[in-house]
Design a protein around this motif. Structure first.
Motif, short mmCIF file in Angstrom:
data_model
loop_
_atom_site.label_atom_id
_atom_site.label_comp_id
_atom_site.label_asym_id
_atom_site.label_seq_id
_atom_site.Cartn_x
_atom_site.Cartn_y
_atom_site.Cartn_z
N LYS A 1 0.83 -1.20 0.00
CA LYS A 1 0.00 0.00 0.00
C LYS A 1 0.87 1.26 0.00
N ARG A 2 1.99 1.26 0.80
CA ARG A 2 2.86 2.43 0.84
C ARG A 2 3.51 2.68 -0.52
N THR A 3 3.90 1.60 -1.19
CA THR A 3 4.51 1.73 -2.52
C THR A 3 3.52 2.28 -3.53
N LEU A 4 2.28 1.77 -3.49
CA LEU A 4 1.27 2.24 -4.43
C LEU A 4 0.93 3.71 -4.18
N ALA A 5 0.88 4.13 -2.91
CA ALA A 5 0.59 5.53 -2.59
C ALA A 5 1.69 6.44 -3.12
N LEU A 6 2.97 6.02 -2.93
CA LEU A 6 4.09 6.82 -3.46
C LEU A 6 4.05 6.88 -4.98
N LEU A 7 3.65 5.76 -5.63
CA LEU A 7 3.57 5.73 -7.08
C LEU A 7 2.51 6.70 -7.59
N ILE A 8 1.34 6.74 -6.91
CA ILE A 8 0.28 7.65 -7.32
C ILE A 8 0.73 9.10 -7.18
N ALA A 9 1.42 9.45 -6.08
CA ALA A 9 1.90 10.81 -5.89
C ALA A 9 2.94 11.18 -6.94
N ALA B 1 -10.01 3.15 -0.52
CA ALA B 1 -9.24 4.37 -0.27
C ALA B 1 -8.24 4.62 -1.40
N GLN B 2 -7.57 3.56 -1.85
CA GLN B 2 -6.62 3.72 -2.94
C GLN B 2 -7.35 4.07 -4.24
N ARG B 3 -8.56 3.54 -4.42
CA ARG B 3 -9.31 3.83 -5.65
C ARG B 3 -9.67 5.32 -5.73
N ILE B 4 -10.02 5.91 -4.62
CA ILE B 4 -10.35 7.34 -4.62
C ILE B 4 -9.14 8.17 -5.00
N ALA B 5 -7.97 7.87 -4.40
CA ALA B 5 -6.75 8.59 -4.76
C ALA B 5 -6.36 8.33 -6.21
N TYR B 6 -6.64 7.12 -6.68
CA TYR B 6 -6.34 6.74 -8.06
C TYR B 6 -7.15 7.58 -9.04
N VAL B 7 -8.46 7.72 -8.79
CA VAL B 7 -9.32 8.52 -9.66
C VAL B 7 -8.93 9.99 -9.59
N ALA B 8 -8.58 10.48 -8.40
CA ALA B 8 -8.15 11.87 -8.27
C ALA B 8 -6.91 12.14 -9.12
N THR B 9 -6.01 11.18 -9.18
CA THR B 9 -4.81 11.34 -10.02
C THR B 9 -5.18 11.36 -11.49
N LEU B 10 -6.08 10.47 -11.90
CA LEU B 10 -6.50 10.43 -13.31
C LEU B 10 -7.18 11.74 -13.71
#
Length: 373
Positions: free
Chosen positions: A5-13, A239-248
Motif C-alpha cells: 500500500k505504501r509503494t502504491l501511494a508513493l507511485l500515485i503521488a 481508499a486507494q481507488r479514490i486517490a487513483y481517480v483523483a490522479t487520473l
C-alpha cells in the motif's frame, strides 16, 4: 500500512507530479473532458401541499385534486371531513416538488428543492410546504421535503381583471429543504475497473486518453471501448481507488480537434463558423435585384368643347434597380479568416452569408457540416 500500500501511494503521488510537469501545450484536464461512469446525480419528484397563502391558492372548484389531498391529509391526523362537504380553501395550493440527488449523498444531508404549482394558484409567496416524500425513478423514497418557500416573483390583480406580474410567482425554491433518507447504491468501490466517459464523443480524444494513462501507469492499464468510454483498471482498496481517480482527473491530454461545422440560427441570423472549416476553389458572385412597383390613379379631363367625360385612369410605374454585382474567389484550402474577409469586402449581411454557405454546400465546395437551427 503494508509495504504494498505504501509503494502504491508513493507511485500515485509520483504519477501526479510527473503528469503536471509533462503536460503538453494546449492540454486539458481529464476532469474537464470526462466523467466517471456511475458517478451521477438522480432526479427526484414528489407531490405536496403548500399552506399559509394569502388567498392566492387554488380555486378548489376548478382543482378537485386539492380538496382530495386536503381530506386525505386530515384523515391521517384523525380529522374526518363529511363526504358531502366541499371546503373552499384559498390559502392552499397543490404543488409538485423536484430535487436533484447528488452522487454519494448520505442520509441526513440536505439538498435544495424546487416547488411548482400544478393547479390555478395565483402565487405561492408566503407559503410553507408540508412534509412531502420525494421518489426516484424506481418508486422508492430517497428524501423528505418541507419548509418555507422563497418566491422571486409577485403578482397583483384588480377586480376588473387587470393583473401585473413580475417573474413567475407560481414557483419557488427551498434551499436545503429536503433531507436525504436513502443512499443510492453504486458499484464504484466494488467494480473491477472504472470507466471514463467523455463529455463529447470523439475517437481521437478517447485514443489519446487511453494512451496517456498507459504511459503513466503502464501498458494495458487503459483501453478505449468506443468514442465515449475508456476502461481503466483500478485498485480494489476503496481508499486507494479514490486517490487513483483523483490522479487520473488531474492528468492532462490534448483533445482531438472539433469537427468542421457551420451552425446557422435561422431566427436571429447568427452564423457560427468553426476554425476547421475549409472551402475548395470556387467563385462566388454576390448581388441583389430590387423591383419597385408604384400604383396611382390619374384623372383624364376632356377639352372644353370635346363632348367628353372626366375619367379616372390607373397608372403603374415599375422601377428595376440592380446594384453592381461583386465577385470574389476562394482559393483551395481557404480558412475561416479568408471567408470572413471576403464576405466583409462585398458588404454581405448575415442572411447573405447563409445563402453563400448553402450555395457552396450545394456545389460541393464547403468542407464542413452545415447545421441550421
Amino acid at each position: 500500512m503494508t509495504l504494498r500500500k505504501r509503494t502504491l501511494a508513493l507511485l500515485i503521488a509520483l504519477i501526479a507530479a510527473l503528469g503536471v510537469l509533462a503536460a503538453p501545450a494546449h492540454a486539458e484536464r481529464v476532469k474537464d473532458l470526462a466523467s466517471v461512469a456511475g458517478v451521477r446525480s438522480n432526479q427526484l419528484v414528489g407531490y405536496g401541499l403548500v399552506v399559509g397563502l394569502d388567498g392566492t391558492g387554488d380555486q378548489t372548484s376548478q382543482a378537485p385534486f386539492t380538496i382530495q389531498s386536503i381530506k386525505n391529509m386530515l384523515a391521517q391526523f384523525g380529522v374526518t371531513v363529511p363526504p358531502d362537504s366541499n371546503p373552499q380553501l384559498k390559502n392552499v395550493a397543490a404543488v409538485t416538488v423536484q430535487a436533484e440527488l447528488p452522487p454519494f449523498a448520505k442520509p441526513g444531508q440536505t439538498i435544495d428543492v424546487s416547488v411548482s404549482s400544478i393547479g390555478n394558484a395565483g402565487s405561492l409567496r408566503g407559503g410553507t410546504l408540508l412534509l412531502a416524500p420525494l421518489r426516484g425513478a424506481d418508486g422508492e423514497v430517497y428524501a423528505m421535503a418541507q419548509g418555507s418557500l422563497i418566491v422571486s416573483g409577485f403578482g397583483v390583480s384588480g377586480r376588473d381583471g387587470s393583473r401585473i406580474a413580475l417573474n413567475v410567482p407560481s414557483g419557488g425554491r427551498i434551499p436545503g429543504g429536503a433531507t436525504v433518507e436513502r443512499e443510492v447504491p453504486t458499484d464504484f468501490a466494488t467494480a473491477p475497473a472504472i470507466t471514463l466517459n467523455l463529455n463529447a464523443p470523439d475517437f481521437t480524444t478517447a485514443t489519446r486518453l487511453a494512451e496517456g494513462i498507459n504511459r503513466m501507469l503502464g501498458a494495458g492499464t487503459a483501453a478505449a471501448v468506443d468514442a465515449v468510454s475508456v476502461r481503466v483498471a483500478a485498485p480494489a482498496d476503496p481508499a486507494q481507488r479514490i486517490a487513483y481517480v483523483a490522479t487520473l482527473e488531474q492528468m492532462e491530454i490534448q483533445p482531438g480537434e472539433a469537427p468542421a461545422r457551420v451552425i446557422v440560427n435561422s431566427r436571429t441570423g447568427t452564423v457560427v463558423i468553426g476554425s476547421n472549416v475549409r472551402v475548395l476553389p470556387a467563385a462566388v458572385s454576390h448581388g441583389s435585384l430590387s423591383v419597385t412597383i408604384t400604383e396611382r390613379q390619374d384623372v383624364s379631363q376632356p377639352n372644353a368643347f370635346g363632348q367628353g367625360e372626366t375619367a379616372v385612369v390607373p397608372r403603374s410605374e415599375i422601377d428595376v434597380k440592380q446594384p453592381e454585382g461583386r465577385m470574389f474567389k476562394f482559393e483551395a484550402g481557404v480558412n475561416l479568416d479568408a471567408i470572413v474577409d471576403a464576405v466583409n469586402r462585398v458588404g454581405a449581411a448575415p442572411g447573405d452569408l447563409v445563402a453563400i454557405l448553402e450555395a457552396l454546400k450545394q456545389a460541393g465546395a464547403l468542407r464542413a457540416e452545415l447545421i441550421v437551427i
